[in-house]
Design a protein around this motif. Structure first.
Motif, PDB file in Angstrom:
ATOM      1  N   GLY A 250      31.284  90.525  20.027  1.00 30.16           N
ATOM      2  CA  GLY A 250      31.789  91.399  21.087  1.00 30.16           C
ATOM      3  C   GLY A 250      33.226  91.052  21.439  1.00 30.16           C
ATOM      4  O   GLY A 250      34.074  91.928  21.607  1.00 30.16           O
ATOM      5  N   TYR A 299      22.662  94.709  20.382  1.00 27.74           N
ATOM      6  CA  TYR A 299      22.009  95.542  21.408  1.00 27.74           C
ATOM      7  C   TYR A 299      20.597  95.884  20.964  1.00 27.74           C
ATOM      8  O   TYR A 299      19.616  95.666  21.682  1.00 27.74           O
ATOM      9  N   PHE A 331      25.085 101.250  31.597  1.00 32.02           N
ATOM     10  CA  PHE A 331      24.475 100.903  30.311  1.00 32.02           C
ATOM     11  C   PHE A 331      24.777 101.963  29.250  1.00 32.02           C
ATOM     12  O   PHE A 331      25.267 101.650  28.167  1.00 32.02           O
ATOM     13  N   MET A 334      28.352 102.142  28.133  1.00 34.42           N
ATOM     14  CA  MET A 334      28.610 100.997  27.275  1.00 34.42           C
ATOM     15  C   MET A 334      28.119 101.272  25.859  1.00 34.42           C
ATOM     16  O   MET A 334      28.857 101.132  24.888  1.00 34.42           O
ATOM     17  N   ASN A 338      30.730 101.444  22.783  1.00 35.86           N
ATOM     18  CA  ASN A 338      30.791 100.290  21.878  1.00 35.86           C
ATOM     19  C   ASN A 338      30.072 100.535  20.559  1.00 35.86           C
ATOM     20  O   ASN A 338      30.391  99.911  19.557  1.00 35.86           O
ATOM     21  N   MET A 368      33.551  97.506  26.603  1.00 34.17           N
ATOM     22  CA  MET A 368      33.300  96.073  26.563  1.00 34.17           C
ATOM     23  C   MET A 368      33.324  95.480  27.967  1.00 34.17           C
ATOM     24  O   MET A 368      32.566  94.577  28.285  1.00 34.17           O
ATOM     25  N   GLU A 371      30.074  96.235  29.311  1.00 29.88           N
ATOM     26  CA  GLU A 371      29.019  95.406  28.722  1.00 29.88           C
ATOM     27  C   GLU A 371      28.884  94.112  29.496  1.00 29.88           C
ATOM     28  O   GLU A 371      27.797  93.703  29.896  1.00 29.88           O
ATOM     29  N   ARG A 372      30.013  93.483  29.782  1.00 31.03           N
ATOM     30  CA  ARG A 372      29.962  92.213  30.520  1.00 31.03           C
ATOM     31  C   ARG A 372      29.396  92.445  31.916  1.00 31.03           C
ATOM     32  O   ARG A 372      28.552  91.697  32.388  1.00 31.03           O
ATOM     33  N   ASN A 374      27.369  94.753  32.775  1.00 30.78           N
ATOM     34  CA  ASN A 374      25.938  95.012  32.572  1.00 30.78           C
ATOM     35  C   ASN A 374      25.176  93.708  32.440  1.00 30.78           C
ATOM     36  O   ASN A 374      24.141  93.496  33.070  1.00 30.78           O
TER      37      ASN A 374
END
Lengths: 449, 164, 973
Positions: A250, A299, A331, A334, A338, A368, A371-372, A374
């Motif tokens: 990532g 994921y 979510f 993301m 990504n 990204m 994502e973090r 999340n």
């Protein structure tokens, strides 16, 4: 045209980039500086009266600030990857882009390093995280992932800064002789008495190889350590053995995406098109695809494993919560950015069209960060005791600090561009020569690329 | 020592490489200064590999041992139990030890290359005070200036200047 | 040698100043005379004021009628914590949440600093006590001259000297007995009226559940406010864990109260249907088919009862007949039992009928004299009925009252608005209020004569025969207040015919009266004490005079009188436009609604987890029908008025009912309906319509999800499965850390815990836990070290299954919070404590993230302790600063104290010697603390119980806290 002329043109291009800045540059500088100043002021509120300015609460004791930390550490990964790992792999395309990437790394680490301190309840005691003999006769707890962070991040900052400056030395020498005024002084300093003698090159090439050899495992370790901040905990959604490779991939994804995001406008603004060519961007885009696929796989693995658990299992519950709970928009955005972004790049046309490439990379940067967010937030908001579940929403203060970081990063970056050569002159010359007649025998050990 | 001799410049690294070979065949000792480590020239000069690792490796070793000492030593100096883990818990310590190895190793490497660059920049390895064009390869032939100049011209240098 | 009083500020005078209690105590346990006029410096510093050492004074609690004994811990002359008096037969050392919070009334920032006088309509101005008293005397004389009834008094129940003094003064002022009206909103007056009608005894029975095998509570929340909650909670808990048979509790009512949560069965009778439930039970109990050897009451009543249609009863009660019958049969089998009614939630316009039926049932079941004891009620100073209060207000409104003395109550604020108290009181020329701090009545007062706080006063309280708890000052008064009985006595002395009082000094008044009662309070046949004075001194040291109560009498039931109550209730009023039954209920924290103390407002209600504000309970179905959700504002309208209250959707309430806690909102909604027989206020039987106000309210809610989501966090055990599931933890990665000397551990018996929150308040008091206010509470920044985790069921929409879990730091052997701290701010001590070192903490907050129990609280901002509330702070515990993490310490200061004392006495620490604040305060004695290293210690024994389980045990954190699962009784088939 003769090599000498080529070399000269390379130098001229770089020198041109260092010419007096235009209004656009000043505007960018002012904006980023202003945003940073606002973020700093917002933070001063927190220092004055405490973290109640944030939206944090039990059980969610971490939020935006830790998200930012992980995000910027991730951004920091592209630089060393591109310069060190690709160097060891003899990937020629790195030559044109690695200087920018390295600068990005250094400034990104400088940004990331701020957050663990900013988010402390008592930031004025941050130095207690360093091991030094003190009257309390108390050392630090090396079992704590946060201590691993301290060592990993500071090591990474030092090593990547050294790596950058060592790379700059010969170029500084090249610019030194024709520079004037304070620049001359600066380059004399950076050149460190460089004269390009065979004796110097002999040590230099060897040293560069060692730096690359050190930096490569370091890159992998740093983001693994960051992932352990979460993976070694017992919190559902954090406690996962998949995290280190998942985080490293990532990180590289976000890092390379950020490099592209910066290079595209940069080569336009600084007229570097003939140094940083479409081919370079294409190679980077392929890197994005590669890491993007790893992330997608991660994921999927997480979800499949969680879905296999019994209904009462907290892990499973957490993942369902991510997909269906109040944070579902985060979510799904993301996932779209990504996983979808890199897949789109598989289409050659999309990859080679500058604007679509830029757009996708911007999306990946956003994705990204989400994502973090999340990972950090949803896991905490939905832990083992349902009675404590609570939804965390960042306050304006936290957003101000988040964007302040971007201001700080780009401010440093803009200044850096005007001081350091944005491309490696020496290596471009070497490449240029390499395309021409070769010596009696092939490239000797210890030479570049 | 290399205060007497002649300096010749080449636009093409390849020419320079050939020139070096010829000059060395004739028993001249040749020094070079170039904008980049052109493999051909480097090969032609045939200098031995830099012994840098003899500084870097010990540096890394110091970092390793220092890391072990720091983590284990400080934990033992005040035995605080956390989470029922052993006082000396190696798995987490290894991480810190690794980072210290890399850190000290790189710094040692830096120190070494700094010294190397400084040494390599002295007049001993290339005549001081002669302007070198960063776009060209410059060869310096040690010896009687006249002879050296002649040799360089034969080798096809573009500009030749006597030194000393 | 020079006179010490001339010395410059020296050590002794310094102590005198820091320790407000100038002359505090001459002999240990004794106490100073109040209101020291001239401060005399210590010639010898008193032995019992040693800086750094606590001094304990015994006194009594006046927060409700129960009159529990209190032990006040003082440090350097100021009270820092209230605990129960272990010798007192009522509380047995426990103290409820409100009792413990009383200390915050002592240090309340708003307290009056001295007497005030309001000339005309102007603002109240300070005045000297002498002037104020002279004014009052003059006014009383003038009023008395006009004839009887011109001087009145409205007071809280004062079963003791205070009441006597009040009566004496009024008598001297020529007032009739009925001119003194005693107001207690929660007094179950109907039970008194029913007693008078059926048994010829107008008294409240003393409820004793120790023998009860079955308890039926119809709206009588005896674990929260009804009767003597601390005592009853203890008795129920003992019955719960009794060897052999477990006391079975049934809750009857439209809403599940906290008492209902402790109950094994809930009969969802509709509001007002309780009487019909009792009638049904009576019918079953008296049925010859059910029992052959019936009592003569049963035989006499059966003809009348048999005529009643069970179907009608069931439909009026709103419960299936089967449930009533099963409960009835159970009562017949399990004797003795106790049928308790009415309580505010069941006290409607026919409350006396309900009370009477309950009495008849009790008498049929032979409970009178066993679980309901007559002839033991002190019932000194029984409260007046609401009818009398209304009469008083009417007289005031008609201008027939010249002087009204208001003591210990806030009529303008507390009574239903419909009674129009403020308007009526405004008509009184001279209203003298003895309030300690501003309330709704004081603005109407001509004279404000601030009373001492009970902790500054002498006094006595006789909650029942055989118990006389004595109050004594534990510290010198904070302000220029004066004890009410002293004021009354001094005023009385100024009257033309002085009040018949031995003295004007509260100390003498109380002691004289106590002296008169010494004899009566001795064991029968013990004769007169050898030395009454010595006995009195002992009484003051121990906190009271206690004697075995006189034998309870079992009064015979007047069958003929019972007849008129047996008629089935009136058919239900026609449904009006989706109107709902309004249920106004008291809670353990808010009491009758005057929850104005920081701790009581900060601590969330156990059932709703709401703090700081009132809330409106609606069943999920009703909420959906009305289109409101938790946190939205709803407008409730009754015949009396309307109020906007935030909604809390609560499955524990009937679909045809709506509930809200007593307080300003309830007062606005309750009409002035009275029970015609007893004259009691009808809380129940009010119809209300609810509409969404369309606004979101700021509702401080502690709960995240009220459901367990299949995780079975709080298991229960049944006869079939006597043990909760325990994971196999044999696999270990590391050896357990050694605990060479002690391993402090705790056990909490969930079958005893009632969720009364006493432990939570005790923790606030002992550990300086800050009160952060409603905004913080809304953001989930509640600082309590213990919280009551309350689950309503397994999944949303599933069956209602309330389970409680007091959650505090588990002091794990393998604590996840410890290894993640970078600076060793938390670690595992050799004694097994999970220590938190505040001054090491830098606030990374990782420990909280990694704590599976989420018991760590973070100081988001600096806590505020408004003066003089800061005087309550426990000097043995740090006040944490902003930016550090904190949590339960197992009261480490108490552990260290005991260990130190043991070391001094060169002996090991005794089991049970260390008692954390929470365990100490628990009325149900659900919490055990001790050394797990010692297999003989109580905590080790309890932890070996087969009901034992640990929270989230499968994580392998090895908590030091063992829970004993609640027993779930299967219905007898």
């Amino acid at each position: 045209m003769s090599n000498a002329a080529t070399f000269r043109s390379i130098e001229d291009t770089v020198r041109a980039a260092h010419g007096p800045p235009g209004p656009l540059y000043w505007l960018a500088l002012a904006v980023s500086g202003g945003v940073f100043a606002f973020g700093a002021w917002a933070y001063s509120l927190v220092v004055r009266t405490g973290l109640h300015w944030t939206g944090l609460e039990r059980p969610g004791m971490w939020g935006n600030l830790i998200t930012d930390f992980v995000f910027w550490v991730g951004i920091a990964h592209s630089g060393t990857l591109i310069s060190a790992i690709l160097f060891l792999f003899r990937a020629r395309f790195r030559t044109a882009v690695y200087r920018v990437a390295e600068m990005m790394t250094v400034f990104a680490v400088m940004t990331a390093g701020l957050y663990p301190i900013l988010h402390l309840g008592r930031p004025w005691l941050a130095h207690w995280l360093l091991p030094y003999p003190n009257q309390r006769e108390l050392w630090i707890n090396f079992r704590s992932p946060l201590i691993w962070d301290v060592f990993a991040i500071s090591t990474y900052l030092i090593v990547s800064t050294v790596f950058l400056l060592v790379g700059v030395a010969p170029d500084a020498a090249a610019l030194r002789d024709r520079a004037t005024g304070w620049r001359r002084g600066l380059y004399r300093l950076l050149a460190f008495g460089w004269r390009g003698t065979d004796e110097q090159w002999r040590h230099y090439t060897r040293a560069y190889l060692f730096f690359a050899a050190f930096a490569t495992p370091l890159v992998v370790s740093v983001h693994s350590v960051v992932s352990w901040d979460f993976a070694v905990s017992v919190t559902p959604g954090w406690h996962s053995t998949l995290f280190p490779p998942y985080f490293v991939a990532g990180a590289i994804l976000s890092g390379v995406a950020m490099v592209i995001t910066i290079l595209v406008p940069l080569r336009r603004a600084f007229r570097l098109e003939d140094l940083i060519t479409a081919r370079h961007l294409d190679m980077l885009a392929r890197l994005v695809i590669f890491t993007g696929l790893i992330v997608t796989y991660s994921y999927a693995t997480e979800l499949v494993l969680a879905a296999g658990e019994p209904a009462s299992d907290p892990e499973r519950s957490t993942f369902l919560y991510r997909m269906t709970g109040p944070y579902a928009p985060v979510f799904w955005t993301m996932v779209t950015f990504n996983c979808g972004g890199p897949l789109l790049l598989l289409v050659r046309k999309v990859r080679t069209t500058t604007w679509s490439l830029l757009l996708i990379c911007l999306a990946i940067n956003v994705g990204m960060w989400l994502e973090r967010f999340n990972i950090v937030v949803t896991s905490l908001a939905h832990d083992r005791l349902p009675f404590d579940w609570r939804v965390y929403v960042p306050t304006w203060v936290e957003w101000a600090m988040t964007f302040g970081a971007f201001g700080w990063f780009f401010f440093l970056f803009l200044v850096g561009l005007k001081l350091l050569p944005p491309v490696s002159i020496a290596e471009l010359k070497e490449d240029a020569a390499g395309h021409g007649a070769h010596g009696p025998d092939g490239p000797a050990e210890g030479s570049h690329a | 020592m290399p205060d007497r001799g002649a300096l010749g410049t080449f636009a093409e690294p390849a020419d320079a490489a050939r020139a070096v070979l010829r000059l060395r065949e004739r028993g001249h000792s040749v020094r070079a200064s170039m904008p980049a480590p052109f493999p051909a020239v480097v090969a032609a000069l045939g200098r031995p590999r830099s012994p840098l690792q003899w500084v870097t490796f010990p540096g890394a070793l110091v970092g390793l041992l220092g890391g072990i000492a720091l983590t284990a030593g400080t934990s033992l100096s005040w035995r605080l139990v956390t989470g029922g883990k052993p006082i000396v818990s190696w798995p987490p310590f290894v991480i810190v030890i690794f980072e210290l190895t890399v850190l000290i190793g790189s710094l040692a490497n830096l120190a070494a290359v700094a010294v190397g660059t400084f040494v390599g920049g002295r007049a001993a390895s290339f005549p001081a005070g002669v302007p070198v064009d960063p776009a060209r390869v410059a060869l310096f032939v040690v010896g009687d200036p006249a002879a050296a100049e002649q040799a360089l011209r034969d080798a096809g240098a573009e500009e030749v200047r006597r030194v000393g | 040698m020079r006179d010490p009083s001339e010395w410059p500020l020296g050590r002794r005078s310094f102590f005198r100043i820091v320790g407000g209690a100038g002359a505090a105590g001459v002999a240990a346990g004794c106490s100073p005379k109040p209101a020291i006029q001239r401060i005399v410096p210590y010639l010898v510093p008193p032995d019992d004021v040693v800086p750094g050492k606590p001094t304990f004074y015994r006194t009594a609690c006046r927060e409700c009628g129960a009159g529990c004994g209190v032990t006040a811990r003082t440090r350097e002359g100021r009270a820092v914590k209230l605990e129960g008096n272990p010798e007192d037969p009522v509380g047995r050392g426990a103290l409820c949440a409100r009792g413990q919070a009383a200390i915050q009334a002592l240090y309340h920032p708003e307290r009056f600093k001295g007497p005030l006088r309001r000339a005309g309509g102007g603002p109240a101005a300070p005045v000297s006590w002498e002037e104020a008293e002279a004014d009052l005397a003059k006014a009383i004389v003038a009023a008395a001259a006009k004839g009887p009834g011109r001087v009145r008094m409205l007071t809280a129940p004062e079963p003791g000297t205070a009441g006597a003094v009040q009566r004496a003064l009024l008598a001297a002022a020529g007032a009739r007995p009925q001119d003194r009206v005693v107001l207690d909103l929660l007094d179950p007056g109907p039970l008194r009226a029913a007693g008078a009608a059926l048994l010829g005894r107008a008294e409240l029975p003393i409820v004793d559940l120790t023998e009860a095998r079955s308890v039926v509570a119809l709206g009588a929340d005896f674990l929260e406010t009804w009767g003597s909650p601390v005592e009853l909670a203890r008795q129920l808990a003992d019955g719960r864990t009794r060897a052999g048979e477990r006391t079975r509790l049934t809750w009857v009512g439209p809403r599940l109260s906290l008492t209902g949560v402790s109950a094994d069965r809930w009969l969802r009778a509709r509001s007002g249907g309780e009487a019909d439930v009792v009638l049904g039970l009576l019918r079953v109990a008296a049925d010859p088919a059910v029992e052959t050897g019936r009592s003569k009451e049963a035989r006499a009543l059966w003809p009348r009862l048999s005529a009643i249609s069970t179907a009608d009863l069931a439909s009026r009660a709103g419960v299936p007949w089967g449930e009533v019958e099963r409960l009835g049969r159970e009562l017949v089998l399990r004797r003795p039992s106790a049928v308790l009614a009415p309580g505010p939630q069941s006290q409607g316009a026919d409350a006396t009928r309900l009370a009477a039926l309950a009495l008849v049932l009790n008498s049929v079941l032979g409970n009178l004299g066993r679980t309901l004891r007559y002839g033991q009620g002190g019932d000194e100073d029984a409260p007046s009925s609401m009818a009398e209060v209304r009469a008083l207000l009417d007289d005031c409104a008609r201008g027939e009252v010249d002087v009204l003395l208001v003591h210990g109550v806030d009529p303008a604020g507390l009574l239903p608005v419909a009674l129009g108290a403020p308007a009526a009181l405004a008509k009184v020329p001279l209203l003298a209020s003895f309030a300690r701090r501003p309330d709704a009545t004081t603005p109407l007062a001509r004279l404000v004569l601030p009373d001492h706080h009970p902790l500054e006063s002498f006094g006595d309280v006789a909650p029942r025969a055989g118990v006389l708890n004595l109050l004594q000052p534990v510290m010198t008064p904070l302000a220029d207040t004066r004890q009410a009985i002293q004021v009354l006595a001094e005023v009385g002395a100024q009257l033309p015919t002085p009040a018949k009082l031995a003295s004007t000094d509260p100390y003498d008044l109380v002691m004289t009266r106590a002296g008169e009662r010494v004899a009566s309070l001795r064991a029968p046949g013990a004769g007169l004490p050898a030395d009454p004075a010595a006995e009195l001194r002992a009484a003051r040291e121990h906190g009271g005079l206690w004697a075995p109560p006189p034998a309870a009498v079992a009064p015979a039931l007047r069958i003929e009188a019972a007849g008129r109550f047996l008629a089935p209730g009136a058919p239900r009023a026609a449904e009006g436009g989706g109107a709902l039954d309004l249920v106004a209920f008291p809670t353990a924290l808010r009491g009758d609604g005057r929850a104005d103390l920081p701790w009581l407002r900060e601590v969330p209600d156990t059932l709703s987890s709401v703090s700081w504000t009132a809330w409106l309970e609606l069943s999920p179905a009703t909420a959906q029908r009305l289109g409101v959700a938790t946190g939205e504002l709803a407008t409730v309208t009754t015949a009396a008025g309307h109020a906007d209250v935030p909604v809390y959707v609560f499955p524990g309430i009937r679909d045809d009912a709506v509930a809200l806690p007593l307080g300003a909102e309830a007062a606005a909604l309750l009409p002035a309906t009275l029970d015609p027989v007893s004259g009691a206020l009808a809380f129940a039987g009010v119809r209300a319509t609810v509409a969404r106000a369309g606004k979101r309210a700021r509702l401080p809610l502690l709960e995240g999800s009220p459901y367990q989501h299949g995780r079975n966090v709080v298991p229960v055990v049944t006869r079939a499965e006597p043990s909760p599931p325990r994971p196999d933890l044999s696999a270990r990665m590391y050896p357990e850390p050694a605990h060479p000397e002690h391993r402090w551990a705790m056990a909490i018996d969930l079958d005893r815990c009632t969720g009364c929150e006493a432990c939570v308040v005790a923790c606030f008091a002992e550990n300086n836990v800050p009160v952060m206010g409603p905004e913080a509470a809304e953001q989930g920044r509640y600082m309590g070290w213990i919280r009551m985790e309350r689950y309503l069921g397994d999944e949303p929409g599933g069956a209602l299954d309330v389970r409680l879990l007091p959650m505090l730091c588990q002091h794990c052997t393998n604590a996840p919070c410890e290894p993640v701290c970078p600076v060793y701010a938390t670690y595992h001590t050799p004694e097994g404590l999970n220590a938190q070192i505040y001054n090491r903490c830098v606030g990374t907050r990782y420990c909280s993230n990694n704590c599976p129990y989420k018991v760590r609280t973070f100081n988001w901002r600096d806590a505020q302790f408004e003066r003089p509330l800061d005087m309550q702070l426990n000097p043995d515990v740090t006040v944490r600063s902003r930016g550090v993490m904190e949590k339960c310490t197992f009261c480490v200061q108490r552990i260290r104290f005991a260990e130190g004392r043991a070391r001094d006495e060169q002996r090991p620490v005794r089991d049970g010697e260390i008692v954390p604040a929470c365990a100490q305060s628990c009325p149900a004695q659900a919490i055990t603390f001790g050394d797990a290293n010692d297999p003989a210690s109580r905590v080790s024994q309890v932890a070996r119980d087969r009901r034992a389980f640990r929270a989230l045990e499968d994580l392998g954190t090895l908590p030091a806290i063992t829970y004993l699962a609640r027993v779930r009784e299967e219905e007898p088939s």
